[in-house]
Design an enzyme around this catalytic site. Structure first.
Site, PDB file in Angstrom:
ATOM      1  N   HIS A 147       0.869  -1.185   0.000  1.00  0.00           N
ATOM      2  CA  HIS A 147       0.000   0.000   0.000  1.00  0.00           C
ATOM      3  C   HIS A 147       0.897   1.224   0.000  1.00  0.00           C
ATOM      4  O   HIS A 147       1.710   1.412   0.906  1.00  0.00           O
ATOM      5  CB  HIS A 147      -0.873  -0.039   1.259  1.00  0.00           C
ATOM      6  CG  HIS A 147      -1.817   1.108   1.401  1.00  0.00           C
ATOM      7  ND1 HIS A 147      -3.143   1.016   1.066  1.00  0.00           N
ATOM      8  CD2 HIS A 147      -1.625   2.364   1.860  1.00  0.00           C
ATOM      9  CE1 HIS A 147      -3.738   2.176   1.322  1.00  0.00           C
ATOM     10  NE2 HIS A 147      -2.837   3.007   1.803  1.00  0.00           N
TER      11      HIS A 147
ATOM     12  N   HIS B  48      -0.326   2.705  11.796  1.00  0.00           N
ATOM     13  CA  HIS B  48       0.682   3.723  11.552  1.00  0.00           C
ATOM     14  C   HIS B  48       0.850   4.638  12.759  1.00  0.00           C
ATOM     15  O   HIS B  48      -0.112   4.960  13.452  1.00  0.00           O
ATOM     16  CB  HIS B  48       0.228   4.560  10.341  1.00  0.00           C
ATOM     17  CG  HIS B  48       1.255   5.504   9.822  1.00  0.00           C
ATOM     18  ND1 HIS B  48       2.553   5.156   9.578  1.00  0.00           N
ATOM     19  CD2 HIS B  48       1.154   6.812   9.478  1.00  0.00           C
ATOM     20  CE1 HIS B  48       3.220   6.198   9.113  1.00  0.00           C
ATOM     21  NE2 HIS B  48       2.392   7.222   9.057  1.00  0.00           N
TER      22      HIS B  48
ATOM     23  N   GLU C 261      -2.446  14.410  11.451  1.00  0.00           N
ATOM     24  CA  GLU C 261      -3.383  14.080  10.374  1.00  0.00           C
ATOM     25  C   GLU C 261      -4.808  14.426  10.800  1.00  0.00           C
ATOM     26  O   GLU C 261      -5.365  13.798  11.700  1.00  0.00           O
ATOM     27  CB  GLU C 261      -3.285  12.604  10.009  1.00  0.00           C
ATOM     28  CG  GLU C 261      -1.901  12.183   9.536  1.00  0.00           C
ATOM     29  CD  GLU C 261      -1.822  10.715   9.156  1.00  0.00           C
ATOM     30  OE1 GLU C 261      -2.879  10.044   9.140  1.00  0.00           O
ATOM     31  OE2 GLU C 261      -0.719  10.228   8.869  1.00  0.00           O
TER      32      GLU C 261
ATOM     33  N   HIS D 243      -5.518  12.606  14.302  1.00  0.00           N
ATOM     34  CA  HIS D 243      -4.507  11.703  14.830  1.00  0.00           C
ATOM     35  C   HIS D 243      -3.222  12.510  14.921  1.00  0.00           C
ATOM     36  O   HIS D 243      -2.614  12.850  13.905  1.00  0.00           O
ATOM     37  CB  HIS D 243      -4.353  10.481  13.920  1.00  0.00           C
ATOM     38  CG  HIS D 243      -5.628   9.712  13.760  1.00  0.00           C
ATOM     39  ND1 HIS D 243      -6.091   9.249  12.548  1.00  0.00           N
ATOM     40  CD2 HIS D 243      -6.573   9.356  14.682  1.00  0.00           C
ATOM     41  CE1 HIS D 243      -7.242   8.621  12.726  1.00  0.00           C
ATOM     42  NE2 HIS D 243      -7.555   8.677  14.012  1.00  0.00           N
TER      43      HIS D 243
ATOM     44  N   HIS E 173      -2.828   4.877  14.742  1.00  0.00           N
ATOM     45  CA  HIS E 173      -4.143   4.844  14.103  1.00  0.00           C
ATOM     46  C   HIS E 173      -4.109   3.858  12.957  1.00  0.00           C
ATOM     47  O   HIS E 173      -3.057   3.364  12.559  1.00  0.00           O
ATOM     48  CB  HIS E 173      -4.560   6.239  13.628  1.00  0.00           C
ATOM     49  CG  HIS E 173      -3.558   6.905  12.730  1.00  0.00           C
ATOM     50  ND1 HIS E 173      -2.432   7.533  13.208  1.00  0.00           N
ATOM     51  CD2 HIS E 173      -3.510   7.054  11.379  1.00  0.00           C
ATOM     52  CE1 HIS E 173      -1.730   8.037  12.205  1.00  0.00           C
ATOM     53  NE2 HIS E 173      -2.356   7.752  11.077  1.00  0.00           N
TER      54      HIS E 173
END
Length: 442
Positions: free
Chosen positions: A291, A334, A340, A364, A370
């Site tokens: 990803h 992560h 974020e 976050h 998260h």
């Protein structure tokens, strides 16, 4: 109100626009002649220092009926909703989620300026460093009233309702799944039709620009030719007590004048407001395994002095194909040195289909863990991997910043929209560890 727009064929380019009712309103050959055509005043709006390198220099010349200097003194407006005091509440390393922010009821007549609320941020506009994140919650149009931000640029993301925006440069209509940027010092007024809601990313330090493409090459992500700026349009209108509202050092001030500020007959330069349709974003993605980092979805960036590190990025997660092999396809778990802030324009975000709602948000913070909720993890871990469409009917976005953001008192308490059960979406994640695990034998 119909938009009057033309192509913005590259950031930093020079443009010329005249209201067709007054051809030749932009002087030929010089910026500030002794007498301007049509008896207009010449006025320069500078978005950078005069001595900034030519490739980075932002300024526009406006040819207008009245110069902006004609107004009465500004007086302070008390606001309980806009604040850059980041010490109002204790900092929190927790994952934070807001349910959809409430739009005022019809009996609470609220325009765009009255409906601005600061949710979080960091830094200080006095030193031209930092950002603020706001929401706007309104239900009526600004009447004989304009607004300008002396502190920085507004990147505006409508979520519900259409914004008909009149600027000194002309008009723009901005709908959900579009964004617009009103740069520092530009005066504008917002008309709406009923309940309207959206998000704003404000940057104090610099201006937004397209990210470098690097190995991607010449094409991809947001293409310069898809950004639109207004065509010159003016109104010659005398208005007693017209209100000019300024955001200055995190406070609101109001002055009165007796004419419309939207009396620019022609303009030329590189410093303009602009809009962009998110549906035109050219997605870059993985086609074999793993990803990719969300930076591949960056629409606009405001870089810092540290190479590759942004004061703020505007990132979207648009509809796309997911085709990776032997890969957990949703966003990975992560912890990040960035902050974020995510919002949802419409649909259901792939990593959190429950709880994260259009008109709401999440934050976050720096190094706060998260990732996908329990349901998303279980489904993605056991899914049959084949080419799959992701995020159809959905548009989520992220304001990402290298700064550590603080939540305002309004964001933590007054709005009464904090989801205190947000942490529970991960509590169902089970231990799958098997010390006797053996790889599949083909």
């Amino acid at each position: 109100m119909a938009s009057q727009l033309k192509y913005l064929c590259g950031f930093g380019s020079e443009f010329v626009s005249e209201d067709p009712r007054c051809p030749g309103s932009v002087p030929s050959g010089q910026n500030n002649p002794q007498k301007c055509p049509y008896g207009l005043y010449a006025e320069q709006l500078s978005g950078t220092a005069f001595t900034a390198p030519r490739t980075e220099n932002k300024r526009s010349w406006l040819y207008r009926i009245h110069p902006s200097v004609i107004h009465h003194p500004f007086i302070h407006l008390k606001s309980n909703h806009i604040s850059h005091d980041w010490n109002q509440t204790l900092p929190s390393p927790n994952q934070i989620r807001w349910l959809p922010f409430d739009i005022p009821t019809p009996s609470e007549v609220t325009d765009f300026v009255d409906g601005l609320h600061t949710v979080c941020g960091a830094g200080d506009p006095r030193t031209r460093s930092g950002i603020a994140i706001h929401v706007f919650l309104c239900n009526t149009s600004m009447k004989d009233k304009c607004f300008y931000n002396a502190d920085g640029d507004f990147l505006i993301v409508p979520q519900q309702g259409v914004l008909d925006i009149t600027t000194e440069f002309g008009k723009m209509r901005v709908e959900p799944n579009e964004i617009c940027v009103i740069q520092q010092g530009m005066r504008f007024s917002v008309s709406v039709s009923g309940s309207t809601r959206g998000y704003i990313l404000e940057v104090f330090a610099a201006h937004f620009q397209l990210p470098y493409l690097g190995p991607i090459g010449a094409n991809g992500l947001a293409n310069p030719r898809d950004f639109l700026c207004p065509v010159a349009w003016y109104e010659d209108k005398d208005v007693k007590g017209y209100q000019v509202v300024s955001k200055f050092q995190g406070h609101l001030f109001q002055a009165e004048q007796n004419h419309s500020p939207f009396d620019v007959v022609g303009w030329h330069g590189s410093y303009v407001p602009y809009k962009y349709n998110l549906a035109l974003f050219m997605v870059v993605n993985a086609v074999q395994f793993d990803h990719c980092d969300p930076s591949i979805f960056t629409v606009l960036t405001c870089p810092s002095n540290r190479p590759g590190t942004a004061i703020a990025d505007f990132v979207i997660f648009p509809p796309r194909w997911s085709v990776q092999e032997n890969t957990f396809r949703p966003p990975y778990y992560h912890r990040n040195c960035m902050s974020e802030f995510m919002g949802l324009i419409f649909g259901n975000y792939e990593a959190k289909k429950e709880g994260f709602q259009p008109g709401g948000a999440t934050l976050h913070s720096v190094m706060t863990p998260h990732g996908p909720d329990t349901q998303c993890f279980e489904e993605a871990t056991n899914a049959t991997l084949c080419p799959t469409r992701v995020a159809d009917g959905t548009q989520a976005f992220m304001f990402e910043s290298s700064l550590s953001l603080a939540v305002t008192k309004w964001g933590e308490e007054t709005c009464q929209k904090l989801d205190k059960n947000y942490y529970k979406c991960w509590q169902g994640l089970k231990k799958h560890f098997n010390p006797k695990w053996q790889p599949d034998v083909l």
